[in-house]
Design a protein around this motif. Structure first.
Motif, PDB file in Angstrom:
ATOM      1  N   SER A  56       8.725   4.540  12.659  1.00  9.84           N
ATOM      2  CA  SER A  56       7.793   5.091  11.675  1.00  9.84           C
ATOM      3  C   SER A  56       8.294   4.913  10.248  1.00  9.84           C
ATOM      4  O   SER A  56       7.505   4.914   9.300  1.00  9.84           O
ATOM      5  CB  SER A  56       7.535   6.572  11.959  1.00  9.84           C
ATOM      6  OG  SER A  56       8.730   7.335  11.796  1.00  9.84           O
ATOM      7  N   ALA A  57       9.607   4.721  10.088  1.00  6.95           N
ATOM      8  CA  ALA A  57      10.156   4.551   8.748  1.00  6.95           C
ATOM      9  C   ALA A  57       9.709   3.244   8.109  1.00  6.95           C
ATOM     10  O   ALA A  57       9.477   3.177   6.892  1.00  6.95           O
ATOM     11  CB  ALA A  57      11.688   4.601   8.801  1.00  6.95           C
ATOM     12  N   ILE A  58       9.574   2.191   8.912  1.00  7.43           N
ATOM     13  CA  ILE A  58       9.228   0.882   8.337  1.00  7.43           C
ATOM     14  C   ILE A  58       7.760   0.517   8.502  1.00  7.43           C
ATOM     15  O   ILE A  58       7.293  -0.450   7.880  1.00  7.43           O
ATOM     16  CB  ILE A  58      10.090  -0.234   8.949  1.00  7.43           C
ATOM     17  CG1 ILE A  58       9.887  -0.327  10.468  1.00  7.43           C
ATOM     18  CG2 ILE A  58      11.555  -0.029   8.599  1.00  7.43           C
ATOM     19  CD1 ILE A  58      10.519  -1.555  11.088  1.00  7.43           C
ATOM     20  N   ASN A  59       7.021   1.261   9.318  1.00  2.47           N
ATOM     21  CA  ASN A  59       5.622   0.912   9.541  1.00  2.47           C
ATOM     22  C   ASN A  59       4.809   0.782   8.252  1.00  2.47           C
ATOM     23  O   ASN A  59       4.041  -0.175   8.110  1.00  2.47           O
ATOM     24  CB  ASN A  59       4.965   1.933  10.476  1.00  2.47           C
ATOM     25  CG  ASN A  59       5.290   1.665  11.937  1.00  2.47           C
ATOM     26  OD1 ASN A  59       5.705   0.568  12.298  1.00  2.47           O
ATOM     27  ND2 ASN A  59       5.092   2.666  12.775  1.00  2.47           N
ATOM     28  N   GLY A  72       6.950  -6.540  13.001  1.00  4.11           N
ATOM     29  CA  GLY A  72       6.669  -7.574  12.004  1.00  4.11           C
ATOM     30  C   GLY A  72       5.502  -8.468  12.337  1.00  4.11           C
ATOM     31  O   GLY A  72       5.334  -9.525  11.721  1.00  4.11           O
ATOM     32  N   LEU A  73       4.643  -8.054  13.290  1.00  7.36           N
ATOM     33  CA  LEU A  73       3.547  -8.908  13.728  1.00  7.36           C
ATOM     34  C   LEU A  73       2.647  -9.318  12.570  1.00  7.36           C
ATOM     35  O   LEU A  73       2.331 -10.502  12.407  1.00  7.36           O
ATOM     36  CB  LEU A  73       2.740  -8.184  14.808  1.00  7.36           C
ATOM     37  CG  LEU A  73       1.457  -8.874  15.285  1.00  7.36           C
ATOM     38  CD1 LEU A  73       1.765 -10.260  15.834  1.00  7.36           C
ATOM     39  CD2 LEU A  73       0.747  -8.021  16.321  1.00  7.36           C
ATOM     40  N   TRP A  74       2.218  -8.356  11.755  1.00  7.05           N
ATOM     41  CA  TRP A  74       1.302  -8.689  10.666  1.00  7.05           C
ATOM     42  C   TRP A  74       1.983  -9.501   9.582  1.00  7.05           C
ATOM     43  O   TRP A  74       1.365 -10.388   8.969  1.00  7.05           O
ATOM     44  CB  TRP A  74       0.693  -7.419  10.086  1.00  7.05           C
ATOM     45  CG  TRP A  74      -0.344  -6.847  10.986  1.00  7.05           C
ATOM     46  CD1 TRP A  74      -0.234  -5.758  11.802  1.00  7.05           C
ATOM     47  CD2 TRP A  74      -1.655  -7.374  11.219  1.00  7.05           C
ATOM     48  NE1 TRP A  74      -1.379  -5.565  12.525  1.00  7.05           N
ATOM     49  CE2 TRP A  74      -2.278  -6.537  12.188  1.00  7.05           C
ATOM     50  CE3 TRP A  74      -2.365  -8.460  10.713  1.00  7.05           C
ATOM     51  CZ2 TRP A  74      -3.569  -6.763  12.638  1.00  7.05           C
ATOM     52  CZ3 TRP A  74      -3.654  -8.683  11.170  1.00  7.05           C
ATOM     53  CH2 TRP A  74      -4.241  -7.847  12.111  1.00  7.05           C
ATOM     54  N   ALA A  75       3.258  -9.247   9.359  1.00  4.88           N
ATOM     55  CA  ALA A  75       3.989 -10.064   8.388  1.00  4.88           C
ATOM     56  C   ALA A  75       4.073 -11.508   8.867  1.00  4.88           C
ATOM     57  O   ALA A  75       3.925 -12.454   8.080  1.00  4.88           O
ATOM     58  CB  ALA A  75       5.383  -9.485   8.163  1.00  4.88           C
ATOM     59  N   ALA A 118      12.925   1.779   2.578  1.00  5.27           N
ATOM     60  CA  ALA A 118      12.120   2.656   3.439  1.00  5.27           C
ATOM     61  C   ALA A 118      12.971   3.313   4.511  1.00  5.27           C
ATOM     62  O   ALA A 118      12.815   4.510   4.812  1.00  5.27           O
ATOM     63  CB  ALA A 118      10.993   1.850   4.084  1.00  5.27           C
ATOM     64  N   LEU A 119      13.882   2.561   5.114  1.00  2.00           N
ATOM     65  CA  LEU A 119      14.768   3.131   6.136  1.00  2.00           C
ATOM     66  C   LEU A 119      15.650   4.221   5.544  1.00  2.00           C
ATOM     67  O   LEU A 119      15.852   5.280   6.154  1.00  2.00           O
ATOM     68  CB  LEU A 119      15.641   2.022   6.735  1.00  2.00           C
ATOM     69  CG  LEU A 119      14.940   1.040   7.682  1.00  2.00           C
ATOM     70  CD1 LEU A 119      15.820  -0.186   7.908  1.00  2.00           C
ATOM     71  CD2 LEU A 119      14.613   1.709   9.017  1.00  2.00           C
ATOM     72  N   PRO A 156      -0.952  -3.970   7.578  1.00  2.00           N
ATOM     73  CA  PRO A 156      -1.756  -5.027   6.948  1.00  2.00           C
ATOM     74  C   PRO A 156      -2.061  -4.785   5.471  1.00  2.00           C
ATOM     75  O   PRO A 156      -2.024  -5.725   4.672  1.00  2.00           O
ATOM     76  CB  PRO A 156      -3.029  -5.028   7.801  1.00  2.00           C
ATOM     77  CG  PRO A 156      -2.590  -4.562   9.141  1.00  2.00           C
ATOM     78  CD  PRO A 156      -1.515  -3.539   8.872  1.00  2.00           C
ATOM     79  N   LYS A 157      -2.362  -3.542   5.088  1.00  2.00           N
ATOM     80  CA  LYS A 157      -2.698  -3.271   3.695  1.00  2.00           C
ATOM     81  C   LYS A 157      -1.518  -3.564   2.777  1.00  2.00           C
ATOM     82  O   LYS A 157      -1.685  -4.170   1.699  1.00  2.00           O
ATOM     83  CB  LYS A 157      -3.133  -1.806   3.535  1.00  2.00           C
ATOM     84  CG  LYS A 157      -3.569  -1.459   2.127  1.00  2.00           C
ATOM     85  CD  LYS A 157      -4.066  -0.013   2.042  1.00  2.00           C
ATOM     86  CE  LYS A 157      -4.511   0.330   0.618  1.00  2.00           C
ATOM     87  NZ  LYS A 157      -4.993   1.746   0.534  1.00  2.00           N
ATOM     88  N   ALA A 158      -0.314  -3.152   3.192  1.00  4.44           N
ATOM     89  CA  ALA A 158       0.871  -3.420   2.372  1.00  4.44           C
ATOM     90  C   ALA A 158       1.199  -4.908   2.344  1.00  4.44           C
ATOM     91  O   ALA A 158       1.583  -5.451   1.295  1.00  4.44           O
ATOM     92  CB  ALA A 158       2.063  -2.626   2.911  1.00  4.44           C
ATOM     93  N   ILE A 159       1.041  -5.578   3.482  1.00  2.00           N
ATOM     94  CA  ILE A 159       1.293  -7.014   3.509  1.00  2.00           C
ATOM     95  C   ILE A 159       0.354  -7.717   2.538  1.00  2.00           C
ATOM     96  O   ILE A 159       0.774  -8.607   1.770  1.00  2.00           O
ATOM     97  CB  ILE A 159       1.100  -7.572   4.941  1.00  2.00           C
ATOM     98  CG1 ILE A 159       2.152  -6.993   5.892  1.00  2.00           C
ATOM     99  CG2 ILE A 159       1.157  -9.103   4.937  1.00  2.00           C
ATOM    100  CD1 ILE A 159       3.578  -7.339   5.550  1.00  2.00           C
ATOM    101  N   GLU A 160      -0.911  -7.324   2.522  1.00  2.00           N
ATOM    102  CA  GLU A 160      -1.890  -7.968   1.654  1.00  2.00           C
ATOM    103  C   GLU A 160      -1.622  -7.671   0.183  1.00  2.00           C
ATOM    104  O   GLU A 160      -1.638  -8.575  -0.666  1.00  2.00           O
ATOM    105  CB  GLU A 160      -3.301  -7.510   2.035  1.00  2.00           C
ATOM    106  CG  GLU A 160      -4.403  -8.210   1.275  1.00  2.00           C
ATOM    107  CD  GLU A 160      -4.473  -9.697   1.552  1.00  2.00           C
ATOM    108  OE1 GLU A 160      -4.784 -10.468   0.622  1.00  2.00           O
ATOM    109  OE2 GLU A 160      -4.193 -10.105   2.705  1.00  2.00           O
ATOM    110  N   SER A 161      -1.357  -6.411  -0.128  1.00  2.00           N
ATOM    111  CA  SER A 161      -1.263  -6.015  -1.536  1.00  2.00           C
ATOM    112  C   SER A 161       0.098  -6.312  -2.165  1.00  2.00           C
ATOM    113  O   SER A 161       0.178  -6.566  -3.368  1.00  2.00           O
ATOM    114  CB  SER A 161      -1.577  -4.519  -1.675  1.00  2.00           C
ATOM    115  OG  SER A 161      -0.628  -3.734  -0.975  1.00  2.00           O
TER     116      SER A 161
END
Length: 398
Positions: A94-97, A348-351, A214-215, A102-107
Motif C-alpha cells: 500500500s505504500a507504493i500503490n 509495476g504493471l501500469w508503469a 513513498a516507502l 494509472p493516474k499517477a503514471i499518466e500525470s
C-alpha cells in the motif's frame, strides 16, 4: 483414501531450461503438470489451472518461502514484500500503490518515460543499422533510466543500475547455489545499501513523488525500505527491458502482424499483452506449502518447495483458445499469469504497460518503421526463472 503420488521428472535438465525451456514445458504439461524435479530440488507446477489455484490461496501456498528456496531473500539481503503474505505484504504494498496507479503514471511519469525513450533513440540511431544492438543501445538504458527516476536515485548511472539488477536477478534465480553469483549479489547489496544510508534521511526531510520517498513516508523501518528498493531494482529494470526486446523479436518474426500494428497504433496494447503471455519475462517464482494439500490430482507434502512456472502455464492449451504456442495479437483476450495474480499482482504493471507498450516500443517503430532483427548477426537468449534476450542485433533501412 488412495493419494496419488507426485510424478518424478528426473529428465529435466537445468542447462536446457536456461537455453530454451519451452520443449521441457510442453513435456511437463503433457506428462506431469505437477512434478518433482530432482535437479532443482522442488516441485514444478506447469499447468495454468494449478498455477492459478496457488495464486488464489496464500494460506496454503505461502510466498514466505524458507530453506534453500529463499534465494531472493538471500540475494537482496532482506525480506521484501514479494516474499510476504497478507497482512504484512499489504502493508508494504500500500505504500507504493499511489505512485504506480494509472493516474499517477499518466500525470507524473509519462513525460519522464517519453524523455528517456527519446534520448536513447538518438543513441540507437548513432550506432546505425549495421552495428545497433537493441538490448545494449536502447532497451536496457531506457528501462534503467526509467527505474532510476521512479525510485528517485540521484547520481546513479544506467550502467550501475543494470549491473545491480543483473546481480540481484542472478541471485534470485541461483537455484544451483553458484558462489560467484552470491559474490556479485553481495557487492551490489553493499553499494545500494550505502546509497540508501544517505537517501533515507534526505527523503525523510524532503519528500517527493518517488517510490523510495513513498516507502519511507509510509513509516516502514529502514530494513523494509532497503529490501523493497532492491526488490524493485530486481524486477523493475529487467522485465521492462526484456519486454522491449521481446516485442521487437516477436514482431520481426511475424511481419504480417507488424504491418497491422504499424497501420493501426491502437493495436499496441494487444502486442504488449500477447508478448507478455507468449514470452513471459518472469518464468517462475517460488511458493511453499503450509500443509499437506491435494493439487491437480496429486498430494503435496507440507513445506514443499514449489516452482510456479508461469512461463509454461501461459502456453497451456487447456486454458487458451487457439494454439498458445503461437504469437497472435488477434487472440481472444484471456487472463494470463505473466504479471502474477491475486494479491501479488505486479505492482509495476501500469508503469510497464505505459513505459513499454505505449511509449518505448511505439516510439521505436515511429523512428525506425523498418526495424527488424538482423539475421546476419547472432541473437542470444538466456534463463528460465527470468528469461530474456541478452543480444538482439537490429537493423533498418536508412
Amino acid at each position: 483414501m488412495i493419494r496419488a503420488q507426485v510424478p518424478v521428472a528426473d529428465w529435466v535438465d537445468a542447462a536446457e531450461l536456461a537455453t530454451d525451456p519451452y520443449p521441457s514445458y510442453q513435456r511437463l504439461r503433457s506428462e506431469a503438470p505437477i512434478a518433482w524435479v530432482p535437479a532443482l530440488g522442488r516441485y514444478l507446477v506447469t499447468g495454468y489451472a494449478e498455477c492459478h489455484a496457488i495464486e488464489c490461496d496464500q494460506k496454503t501456498y505461502t510466498a514466505d518461502v524458507g530453506g534453500s528456496g529463499a534465494t531472493m531473500k538471500r540475494a537482496l539481503g532482506g525480506h521484501p514484500m514479494l516474499r510476504k503474505d497478507d497482512p504484512e505484504h499489504a502493508c508494504e504494498r500500500s505504500a507504493i500503490n499511489p505512485t504506480l496507479r494509472p493516474k499517477a503514471i499518466e500525470s507524473v511519469w509519462t513525460e519522464v518515460f517519453t524523455r528517456n525513450a527519446t534520448a536513447y533513440l538518438d543513441v540507437l540511431a548513432e550506432q546505425g543499422p549495421d552495428t545497433a544492438e537493441l538490448n545494449r543501445d536502447y532497451a536496457s538504458p531506457v528501462a534503467s533510466q526509467n527505474l532510476i527516476d521512479l525510485l528517485g536515485l540521484p547520481d546513479v548511472d544506467v550502467d550501475s543500475m543494470r549491473r545491480w539488477s543483473h546481480a540481484f536477478i542472478a541471485g534470485a534465480g541461483n537455484l544451483m547455489d553458484d558462489p560467484a553469483i552470491w559474490r556479485r549479489c553481495e557487492d551490489a547489496r553493499t553499494e545500494v545499501d550505502a546509497l540508501l544510508d544517505e537517501l533515507i534521511p534526505f527523503y525523510e526531510r524532503n519528500p517527493n513523488e518517488s517510490m523510495t520517498s513513498a516507502l519511507i513516508h509510509a513509516g516502514l523501518p529502514h530494513e523494509a525500505v532497503a529490501a523493497n528498493v532492491k526488490l524493485t531494482i530486481t524486477g523493475g529494470m529487467n522485465e521492462p527491458q526484456h519486454m522491449i526486446t521481446n516485442m521487437v523479436w516477436a514482431l520481426s518474426g511475424h511481419p504480417d502482424q507488424r504491418a497491422r500494428v504499424l497501420t493501426d497504433p491502437a493495436l499496441w496494447p494487444m502486442v504488449f499483452d500477447e508478448t507478455a503471455r507468449w514470452l513471459s519475462p518472469i518464468g517462475m517464482y517460488p511458493r511453499q506449502t503450509t500443509r499437506e494439500v491435494e493439487l491437480g490430482g496429486v498430494t503435496l507434502p507440507a513445506e514443499a518447495a514449489i516452482g510456479v512456472v508461469v512461463g509454461a502455464a501461459n502456453r497451456d492449451s487447456g486454458h487458451f483458445d487457439g494454439d498458445p504456442e503461437l504469437f497472435d495479437i488477434s487472440r481472444p483476450r484471456q487472463p494470463h499469469l505473466a504479471f502474477g495474480s491475486g494479491v501479488h499482482l505486479c505492482a509495476g504493471l501500469w508503469a510497464a504497460k505505459t513505459s513499454v507498450g505505449r511509449i518505448a516500443v511505439p516510439l521505436l517503430y515511429r523512428r525506425f518503421p523498418g526495424l527488424r532483427v538482423d539475421s546476419s548477426r547472432e541473437t542470444r537468449w538466456f534463463g528460465w526463472v527470468f528469461r530474456g534476450l541478452t543480444d538482439l542485433p537490429v537493423t533498418w533501412d536508412d
